[in-house]
Design a protein around this motif. Structure first.
Motif, PDB file in Angstrom:
ATOM      1  N   SER A   1       0.784  -1.363   0.041  1.00 33.71           N
ATOM      2  CA  SER A   1       0.016   0.030  -0.036  1.00 33.71           C
ATOM      3  C   SER A   1       0.979   1.234  -0.106  1.00 33.71           C
ATOM      4  CB  SER A   1      -1.059   0.063   1.180  1.00 33.71           C
ATOM      5  OG  SER A   1      -0.118   0.026   2.270  1.00 33.71           O
ATOM      6  N   ASP A   2       0.325   2.435  -0.386  1.00 33.80           N
ATOM      7  CA  ASP A   2       0.908   3.653  -0.443  1.00 33.80           C
ATOM      8  C   ASP A   2       1.761   3.859   1.055  1.00 33.80           C
ATOM      9  OD1 ASP A   2       0.049   4.040  -2.719  1.00 33.80           O
ATOM     10  OD2 ASP A   2      -1.425   5.693  -2.175  1.00 33.80           O
ATOM     11  N   PHE A   3       2.723   4.312   1.102  1.00 33.24           N
ATOM     12  CA  PHE A   3       3.489   4.959   2.421  1.00 33.24           C
ATOM     13  C   PHE A   3       4.049   3.506   3.001  1.00 33.24           C
ATOM     14  CE2 PHE A   3       0.399   8.133   1.588  1.00 33.24           C
ATOM     15  CZ  PHE A   3       1.058   9.138   1.238  1.00 33.24           C
ATOM     16  N   ALA A   4       4.052   2.413   2.542  1.00 38.05           N
ATOM     17  CA  ALA A   4       4.421   1.162   3.428  1.00 38.05           C
ATOM     18  C   ALA A   4       6.037   1.235   3.004  1.00 38.05           C
ATOM     19  CB  ALA A   4       3.722  -0.092   2.868  1.00 38.05           C
ATOM     20  N   ASN A   5       6.669   0.931   4.081  1.00 36.89           N
ATOM     21  CA  ASN A   5       8.137   0.598   3.886  1.00 36.89           C
ATOM     22  C   ASN A   5       8.627  -0.936   3.617  1.00 36.89           C
ATOM     23  OD1 ASN A   5       9.092   3.291   4.531  1.00 36.89           O
ATOM     24  ND2 ASN A   5       8.592   2.869   6.904  1.00 36.89           N
ATOM     25  N   PRO A   6       9.586  -0.859   3.048  1.00 33.39           N
ATOM     26  CA  PRO A   6      10.103  -2.320   2.642  1.00 33.39           C
ATOM     27  C   PRO A   6      11.172  -2.758   4.047  1.00 33.39           C
ATOM     28  CG  PRO A   6      11.666  -0.584   1.525  1.00 33.39           C
ATOM     29  CD  PRO A   6      10.439  -0.052   2.150  1.00 33.39           C
ATOM     30  N   HIS A   7      11.686  -3.659   4.384  1.00 31.34           N
ATOM     31  CA  HIS A   7      12.350  -4.304   5.228  1.00 31.34           C
ATOM     32  C   HIS A   7      13.478  -3.091   5.267  1.00 31.34           C
ATOM     33  CE1 HIS A   7      10.718  -8.628   5.191  1.00 31.34           C
ATOM     34  NE2 HIS A   7       9.932  -7.756   5.614  1.00 31.34           N
ATOM     35  N   PHE A   8      14.335  -2.850   6.220  1.00 35.27           N
ATOM     36  CA  PHE A   8      15.481  -1.975   6.389  1.00 35.27           C
ATOM     37  C   PHE A   8      16.408  -2.226   7.804  1.00 35.27           C
ATOM     38  CE2 PHE A   8      12.098   0.197   8.915  1.00 35.27           C
ATOM     39  CZ  PHE A   8      12.894   0.376   9.997  1.00 35.27           C
ATOM     40  N   VAL A   9      17.578  -1.836   7.561  1.00 33.66           N
ATOM     41  CA  VAL A   9      18.321  -1.788   8.800  1.00 33.66           C
ATOM     42  C   VAL A   9      18.898  -0.583   9.026  1.00 33.66           C
ATOM     43  CG1 VAL A   9      20.477  -2.753   9.850  1.00 33.66           C
ATOM     44  CG2 VAL A   9      19.131  -4.034   8.272  1.00 33.66           C
ATOM     45  N   ALA A  10      18.563  -0.122  10.378  1.00 32.20           N
ATOM     46  CA  ALA A  10      19.145   1.275  10.818  1.00 32.20           C
ATOM     47  C   ALA A  10      20.660   1.199  11.349  1.00 32.20           C
ATOM     48  CB  ALA A  10      18.212   1.853  11.704  1.00 32.20           C
ATOM     49  N   TRP A  11      21.672   1.990  11.164  1.00 29.53           N
ATOM     50  CA  TRP A  11      22.863   1.838  11.706  1.00 29.53           C
ATOM     51  C   TRP A  11      23.292   3.034  12.457  1.00 29.53           C
ATOM     52  CZ3 TRP A  11      25.520  -2.829  11.200  1.00 29.53           C
ATOM     53  CH2 TRP A  11      24.689  -3.853  10.203  1.00 29.53           C
ATOM     54  N   GLY A  12      23.967   2.889  13.522  1.00 29.21           N
ATOM     55  CA  GLY A  12      24.656   4.138  14.039  1.00 29.21           C
ATOM     56  C   GLY A  12      25.970   4.480  13.213  1.00 29.21           C
TER      57      GLY A  12
END
Length: 269
Positions: free
Chosen positions: A248-259
Motif C-alpha cells: 500500500s501507499d506509504f508502506a516501507n520495505p524491510h530495512f536496517v538502521a545503523w549508528g
C-alpha cells in the motif's frame, strides 16, 4: 536549534500533554480495519498536530496515520510534506509502558530533513534539523529544561543491537546471529532510532511491516546524528512511496538502521 525545530518542539509538547492526560485516566480503545488499536489519545494528538502544521505551513501537506486510515490522503506531488504519527507505540501506551512517542518529520525529495520524536512518559525528546540532533529533557510542566547534542558512536569489536518489542521474528534472530550480535535490547516505538542516535546501540534491523510515519522522524534524528537507514540492497530508505504495486501507499520495505557508518556493509542481502 532552528525556528523549524522550535515549532516542532512546541507542537509535539502540546500533543504529548494531551496524550498524558488520556494516559493518566485510562484510554478507550477501538480497532481500525487492519485490527490495529487506536485510542482517543491518537485522535486528540493528531488533531493538535495537524491544526498547528496547517496554520504554520498552509502550503505544505501533512500525511498523518489516522487521517490516512480514514481515507484522507493529501497530494504530495510537490515533493515536500510532513509525516505525522501522533502516537507511535499505541500497544505500549495501552499496556502502560513508557516507550510511546509523538513523531513529526518534514520530508523533502524523499528524505526526512527534520523531525522530532517525543516520549512524553519518559519526559525526553529528540529533535533534528540542519545536520544536528539534540536530546531534550522535559520538565513536569511540559517545558524544556535541558538540551544535549547527540551523535552516533563508532562501532567497537562487538555490535549492540536494538529490536522491536512487539515485532521480533526469525529473520531478526538470523540477522543477529549472522552479525554476531549477542547483546541487544527490546524497545517499542521510534525510540529505537534515537538510541542509535545517542550512541547507546549500533544497529536496529527491521524485518517486518512499517509505515513511513512510523520511521520518518526517527530516521531524521538518526541521520542528522551521523547514522543511516538502509534498505536491504544498501540503498537509502526513501519516503513518499505511493502507487506501490507490492504494498500500500506509504508502506516501507524491510530495512536496517545503523549508528556509526563504519558498521554498515555495502549490502545486507
Amino acid at each position: 536549534m532552528t525556528p523549524l525545530c522550535e515549532l516542532l518542539e512546541r507542537i509535539a509538547l502540546e500533543a504529548g500533554a494531551a496524550i498524558l492526560e488520556v494516559y493518566d485516566h485510562g484510554p478507550n480503545i477501538s480497532y481500525k480495519d487492519d485490527h490495529s488499536p487506536v485510542t482517543e489519545a491518537d485522535e486528540r494528538a493528531e488533531e493538535i498536530i495537524l491544526g498547528c502544521l496547517a496554520s504554520a505551513f498552509p502550503t505544505i501537506p501533512a500525511v498523518a496515520e489516522e487521517a490516512v486510515s480514514s481515507g484522507h490522503v493529501p497530494d504530495i506531488r510537490n515533493g515536500s510534506f510532513f509525516l505525522v504519527d501522533p502516537l507511535d507505540g499505541t500497544k505500549e501506551f495501552i499496556n502502560r509502558r513508557h516507550d510511546f512517542t509523538v513523531n513529526i518529520a518534514l520530508i523533502e525529495g524523499g528524505v526526512p530533513i527534520a523531525g522530532i520524536v517525543y516520549a512524553p512518559a519518559q519526559r525526553c525528546a529528540y529533535v533534528a534539523d540542519g545536520g544536528r540532533s539534540e536530546k531534550l529533557f522535559i520538565g513536569h510542566g511540559h517545558d524544556i529544561e535541558q538540551r544535549q547534542a547527540i551523535r552516533v558512536r563508532e562501532p567497537g569489536a562487538g555490535l549492540t543491537g536494538i529490536v522491536s518489542r512487539s515485532h521480533d521474528n526469525s529473520a531478526t534472530e538470523a540477522f543477529l546471529i549472522e552479525h554476531r550480535i549477542t547483546e541487544y535490547a527490546s524497545v517499542g516505538s521510534s525510540l529505537k532510532f534515537c538510541m542509535l542516535a545517542e550512541g547507546k546501540a549500533d544497529v536496529y534491523p527491521r524485518f517486518g511491516r512499517t509505515m513511513e510515519w512510523d520511521t520518518a522522524a526517527g530516521d531524521a534524528v538518526l541521520s542528522c546524528a551521523g547514522g543511516s537507514v538502509l534498505r536491504l540492497d544498501g540503498s537509502r530508505l526513501l519516503y513518499g512511496k505511493t502507487g506501490q504495486t507490492e504494498d500500500s501507499d506509504f508502506a516501507n520495505p524491510h530495512f536496517v538502521a545503523w549508528g556509526g557508518m563504519a558498521a554498515a556493509p555495502a549490502t545486507l542481502v
